[in-house]
Structures are given as structure tokens and as C-alpha cells.
Scaffold this active site. Structure first.
Site, PDB file in Angstrom:
ATOM      1  CE  LYS A   9     -33.867  98.484  18.149  1.00  0.00           C
ATOM      2  NZ  LYS A   9     -34.005  97.252  17.376  1.00  0.00           N
TER       3      LYS A   9
ATOM      4  N   PRO B  19     -37.563  93.357   8.998  1.00  0.00           N
ATOM      5  CG  PRO B  19     -39.510  92.176   9.473  1.00  0.00           C
ATOM      6  CD  PRO B  19     -38.260  92.127   8.652  1.00  0.00           C
ATOM      7  CG  ASP B  20     -36.368  97.343  14.806  1.00  0.00           C
ATOM      8  OD1 ASP B  20     -36.885  96.700  15.743  1.00  0.00           O
ATOM      9  OD2 ASP B  20     -35.395  98.096  14.949  1.00  0.00           O
TER      10      ASP B  20
ATOM     11  CE  LYS C  46     -28.946  98.997  19.576  1.00  0.00           C
ATOM     12  NZ  LYS C  46     -28.173  97.763  19.625  1.00  0.00           N
TER      13      LYS C  46
ATOM     14  CG  PHE D 150     -32.369  91.910  26.003  1.00  0.00           C
ATOM     15  CD1 PHE D 150     -33.653  91.983  26.545  1.00  0.00           C
ATOM     16  CD2 PHE D 150     -31.367  91.291  26.728  1.00  0.00           C
ATOM     17  CE1 PHE D 150     -33.919  91.447  27.796  1.00  0.00           C
ATOM     18  CE2 PHE D 150     -31.633  90.754  27.985  1.00  0.00           C
ATOM     19  CZ  PHE D 150     -32.903  90.831  28.512  1.00  0.00           C
TER      20      PHE D 150
ATOM     21  CG  ASN E 236     -27.545  85.752  16.012  1.00  0.00           C
ATOM     22  OD1 ASN E 236     -27.646  85.295  17.139  1.00  0.00           O
ATOM     23  ND2 ASN E 236     -28.592  86.164  15.295  1.00  0.00           N
TER      24      ASN E 236
ATOM     25  CG  ASP F  40     -30.031  94.318  12.707  1.00  0.00           C
ATOM     26  OD1 ASP F  40     -31.160  94.313  13.216  1.00  0.00           O
ATOM     27  OD2 ASP F  40     -28.990  94.547  13.358  1.00  0.00           O
TER      28      ASP F  40
HETATM   29  N1  CTP Z   1     -34.845  93.620  17.259  1.00  0.00           N
HETATM   30  C1  CTP Z   1     -36.030  93.365  16.600  1.00  0.00           C
HETATM   31  N2  CTP Z   1     -36.065  93.244  15.249  1.00  0.00           N
HETATM   32  C2  CTP Z   1     -34.945  93.396  14.501  1.00  0.00           C
HETATM   33  C3  CTP Z   1     -33.716  93.669  15.162  1.00  0.00           C
HETATM   34  C4  CTP Z   1     -33.710  93.776  16.534  1.00  0.00           C
HETATM   35  O1  CTP Z   1     -37.062  93.248  17.262  1.00  0.00           O
HETATM   36  N3  CTP Z   1     -34.988  93.257  13.202  1.00  0.00           N
HETATM   37  C5  CTP Z   1     -34.839  93.784  18.723  1.00  0.00           C
HETATM   38  C6  CTP Z   1     -34.022  92.767  19.470  1.00  0.00           C
HETATM   39  O2  CTP Z   1     -34.809  91.655  19.885  1.00  0.00           O
HETATM   40  C7  CTP Z   1     -33.538  93.554  20.671  1.00  0.00           C
HETATM   41  C8  CTP Z   1     -33.399  94.951  20.135  1.00  0.00           C
HETATM   42  O3  CTP Z   1     -34.240  95.005  18.987  1.00  0.00           O
HETATM   43  O4  CTP Z   1     -34.515  93.584  21.703  1.00  0.00           O
HETATM   44  C9  CTP Z   1     -31.991  95.384  19.810  1.00  0.00           C
HETATM   45  O5  CTP Z   1     -31.561  94.912  18.587  1.00  0.00           O
HETATM   46  P1  CTP Z   1     -30.135  95.271  17.930  1.00  0.00           P
HETATM   47  O6  CTP Z   1     -30.054  94.467  16.692  1.00  0.00           O
HETATM   48  O7  CTP Z   1     -29.047  95.114  18.929  1.00  0.00           O
HETATM   49  O8  CTP Z   1     -30.284  96.795  17.651  1.00  0.00           O
HETATM   50  P2  CTP Z   1     -30.245  97.574  16.314  1.00  0.00           P
HETATM   51  O9  CTP Z   1     -31.235  98.650  16.511  1.00  0.00           O
HETATM   52  O10 CTP Z   1     -30.484  96.648  15.189  1.00  0.00           O
HETATM   53  O11 CTP Z   1     -28.827  98.230  16.267  1.00  0.00           O
HETATM   54  P3  CTP Z   1     -27.362  97.645  15.924  1.00  0.00           P
HETATM   55  O12 CTP Z   1     -27.528  96.238  15.400  1.00  0.00           O
HETATM   56  O13 CTP Z   1     -26.838  98.568  14.941  1.00  0.00           O
HETATM   57  O14 CTP Z   1     -26.638  97.672  17.236  1.00  0.00           O
END
Ligand code: CTP
Length: 402
Positions: A342, A306-307, A338, A324, A207, A276
Site C-alpha cells: 500500500k 478501488p483501493d 500489506k 489499518f 461487513n 474489496d
Molecule cells: N482500503 C481502502 N480501499 C479498499 C480496501 C481497503 O482504502 N478498497 C484500506 C482500509 O481502509 C485499510 C487498509 O486499506 O486502511 C487495509 O485494507 P484490507 O482490506 O484489510 O487490505 P487488503 O489490501 O484489501 O487485503 P486483504 O483484504 O486481502 O487482507
């Protein structure tokens, strides 16, 4: 206020006559000040004046047995919380840029671990000369701060850039360069950049994140005295001074590094743009067109990564965790959803559709979104300033636990 120690390295320019005023400004701000000087500098300001104002002897020779016996140059270098070279001549800038150490001022610059601030002063043509400009650039890249030179009437009779900045401006910049030490008790873990998810031996899904925001947060946290670990996805940016960097590529590698560093961290700031989704079955070798039927398309099966943020928020303890969010529409509502999903303490949302903000930009217009739904909207600011504002909020969140 904790007293900070500033060592001034005075070099041989006419502006050295302003150093006594600079010493007074720094002392008034509560700092302990000492001076070292080159042999040329003492033609413009006497050591006795500086000694009287600082209350400390002024060393001018690098290897004088008597002076080294009183306080050796390494001890001086270790003493300083900030090393300020003022005025910095073209010759001294060249020495600092190249690591020469043939006088006391340049030798201390090599030996000290303190941040370096320089206040150049010279003839306008000497300042504009490509050699000097390249030296200044090289120093800046290394994290050396500059104050001035200002434009105006020069002692040599020329007009233009080359005047040493005013003592009060130098003193104020010194205060900034020292940092506030307000995070000295903290271990700050920052993630930055965009992860890369392997497709095959040469390709990845990535990205547009540049990592600038995360590097700015790491830099500011270090300036405030924190121990900083920066888990960085691939980025061309230089590691900020005082920061320990761990390079990673994929979301999974980032997760492993974060989980390893988490137990000792008191603050976590997740600026990284983490993928993601990733290819479910990355190929060991390069995928070849000839392996596909002529004109056939290709399906790439993706699976969730993994988130990391959600995972660490589950076992947050008294740690402060900041997430963020990059949003292209419906920013505030999406950010509120969000932060609830989270479970972090603060979510920094930026509108990536706005021009001059977000990916690869030096500026960012963000909203701070709090768990109860309150929103603070900040104007477009340099990322360094966004980092400072963010860490001001983090410090407030840390207060009750302190
Ligand atoms: N993040 C993370 N692990 C992931 C995806 C995101 O730790 N696999 C963290 C990013 O570092 C950021 C926050 O989550 O601090 C927001 O991520 P974002 O991808 O924008 O949010 P999503 O919940 O994935 O929602 P969407 O992409 O649908 O906006």
C-alpha cells in the site's frame, strides 16, 4: 507551554469550600483561571477568596448591570478553553442537561463553545436518583466529561457516592480535557465504519465494522486541536465534538469524499473496512425469487472496488498516511506485506480472531507495523487509548516537516 484558560463555574454545594484548593492546583499547572458562581455558592466560599487566588473579579449575577459592564457573560464564555463546573449540584446537572440558563453558571454553559467538565457533588440518594442519572447520561452522550463523584463519607451524614473528586484529580482531568493542542496545525482526515455495496433496491454486501476505532481517532485528533473530517460509512455512533462528518455508503462514495478532502489534509487515517468487491451490476429494483426458476441458486458477479489507501499513497507528498489491517491469521507477516503493497507510513494491524478485540469491541489489541518491517505490539487497550497512541506516532512523523 502555551497557557490555557479555565473558567470554573461554582455552584451551591458544601464541596465549594474545596474550590480554592482546585484554583491553586490549576494555577500551579500553568493555567489562567477565572471563577463564576451562583448566588447559592457564595454561602460556601466567598468571592473574595476566589478573587484573591485568581487575581480576577468573580461574577455571581447573570444580569447585574455593573458586572455585565465589566465583562459580559458571553465574553466570559468565549474566554474559556475549558469550562469546569465544580462542584456541580443535582440542580445544576439538571439545568445543564436540559439547557436551562437562569443563572450565570448555566447560562455560560450554554454560551460557551469550550469543552465542559463537571465534578458532581451531592447526597448519595440525590446522585443515585434516576432523574440525576438520566441527566448525567444525557450530558455524557453530548460529550460532557465527568470527574467523580467519589464514594465515602458525605457532609450530610450519609456514606456513599456523592463526594466531589479531590481537587488534584479534578485538575489532572482538566488537563486531559483541555487536550494537548499538539495537532492544532493539522487537518486530519479519518475514514470509519464498514462500507455497503448495493446488491439491489433493499440489499447490500456489508461487513461487521462498527466504526468505533475511527470515531475514537477522530475524537482524539479533535481533542488535540486538529481540524477533523470524518468520512463515515453507515454507523449509529454520535459524531464526536468538534468533528465534521461526511456520511457515505459505498467504497466509491468513500473514495470520492476522501479525494475531495485530501488536498487540504496533512494526516490521513484509514480505519474504514472498505469492501474489496462489489456487485458488478446492482439491480435498480428488488430482486424477486419468482424471476428465477424454482429451486434455482443465484450467481452474483462481483468486481473489485478501488483501493482508496493505495491510490492516495501514490500522491502522498509530505502527508502522513496510516492504514489499518484486519487479519485473522499470520498477522505480522500479512501486515508487513500489506504496508509494502500500500505504501503508507504506518499500518495498524489487529487480530480479529482474538476475543475482546476488533469489530464492535470497545477494546483493541493492535500491532504498529512500520515500513522497514519493525513491529510494536501493544496490549489490549480501550480504543480511545489506541487512538491516543496512534496519534502520538503520527505527531512524531509530522515533526520533521514542521
Ligand atoms: N482500503 C481502502 N480501499 C479498499 C480496501 C481497503 O482504502 N478498497 C484500506 C482500509 O481502509 C485499510 C487498509 O486499506 O486502511 C487495509 O485494507 P484490507 O482490506 O484489510 O487490505 P487488503 O489490501 O484489501 O487485503 P486483504 O483484504 O486481502 O487482507
Amino acid at each position: 507551554m502555551e497557557q490555557r484558560r479555565i473558567l470554573i463555574g461554582v455552584t451551591g454545594g458544601i464541596a465549594a469550600y474545596k474550590v480554592p484548593e482546585l484554583v491553586r492546583d490549576l494555577s500551579r499547572a500553568g493555567h489562567a483561571v477565572r471563577c463564576v458562581a451562583t448566588p447559592e455558592a457564595v454561602s460556601f466560599v466567598t468571592p473574595l477568596v476566589l478573587q484573591t487566588l485568581t487575581g480576577e473579579p468573580v461574577r455571581t449575577a447573570l444580569l447585574d448591570p455593573a458586572e455585565e459592564g465589566a465583562i459580559d457573560h458571553i465574553a466570559l464564555a468565549d474566554w474559556a478553553d475549558l469550562y469546569l463546573v465544580a462542584p456541580a449540584t443535582a440542580n445544576t446537572l439538571a439545568k445543564l442537561a436540559h439547557g436551562l440558563a437562569d443563572d450565570l453558571v448555566s447560562a455560560v454553559a450554554l454560551a460557551t463553545r469550550a469543552p465542559l467538565l463537571v465534578a458532581p457533588a451531592m447526597n448519595v440518594n440525590m446522585w443515585r436518583h434516576p432523574a440525576t442519572q438520566q441527566n448525567a447520561e444525557r450530558l455524557r452522550e453530548r460529550g460532557v466529561r465527568f470527574v467523580g463523584p467519589d464514594a465515602g463519607e458525605l457532609a450530610c451524614g450519609w456514606e456513599g457516592e456523592g463526594r466531589m473528586a479531590e481537587p488534584e484529580v479534578i485538575a489532572a482531568t482538566a488537563g486531559l480535557a483541555l487536550g494537548s493542542r499538539t495537532l492544532a496545525a493539522d487537518v486530519v482526515l479519518v475514514t470509519a465504519g464498514g462500507t455497503r455495496e448495493r446488491v439491489d433496491a433493499v440489499r447490500f454486501l456489508g461487513n461487521r465494522s462498527s466504526g468505533k476505532m475511527g470515531f475514537a481517532v477522530a475524537s482524539e485528533a479533535a481533542r488535540r486541536g486538529a481540524a477533523v473530517v470524518l468520512v463515515a460509512a453507515p454507523s449509529a455512533l454520535a459524531t464526536p465534538p468538534g468533528v465534521r462528518r461526511i456520511d457515505v455508503e459505498s467504497a466509491e462514495e468513500m473514495r470520492e469524499a476522501v479525494l475531495r478532502e485530501l488536498p487540504v489534509s496533512t494526516v490521513v487515517v484509514m480505519t474504514a473496512a472498505v469492501a474489496d468487491f462489489r456487485p458488478a451490476a446492482p439491480a435498480e429494483r428488488k430482486l424477486k425469487k419468482e424471476d428465477l426458476a424454482e429451486s434455482a441458486g443465484m450467481m452474483l458477479e462481483l468486481e473489485r472496488t478501488p483501493d482508496i489507501l493505495a491510490e492516495i499513497c501514490k500522491e502522498k507528498a509530505d502527508r502522513v498516511v496510516v492504514g489499518f489491517a484486519a487479519e485473522s491469521h499470520d498477522l505480522v507477516a500479512a501486515a508487513r506485506r500489506k504496508i509494502a503493497r500500500k505504501g503508507c507510513d504506518l499500518l495498524v494491524a489487529n487480530d480479529i480472531s482474538a476475543s475482546g478485540s476488533g469489530f464492535d469491541s470497545d477494546e483493541n489489541a493492535v500491532h504498529f507495523v512500520w515500513p522497514a518491517g519493525e513491529v510494536e505490539e501493544l496490549p489490549s487497550l480501550p480504543k480511545s487509548e489506541v487512538a491516543a497512541q496512534l496519534l502520538d506516532r503520527v505527531e512524531k512523523l509530522r515533526e520533521p516537516a514542521a
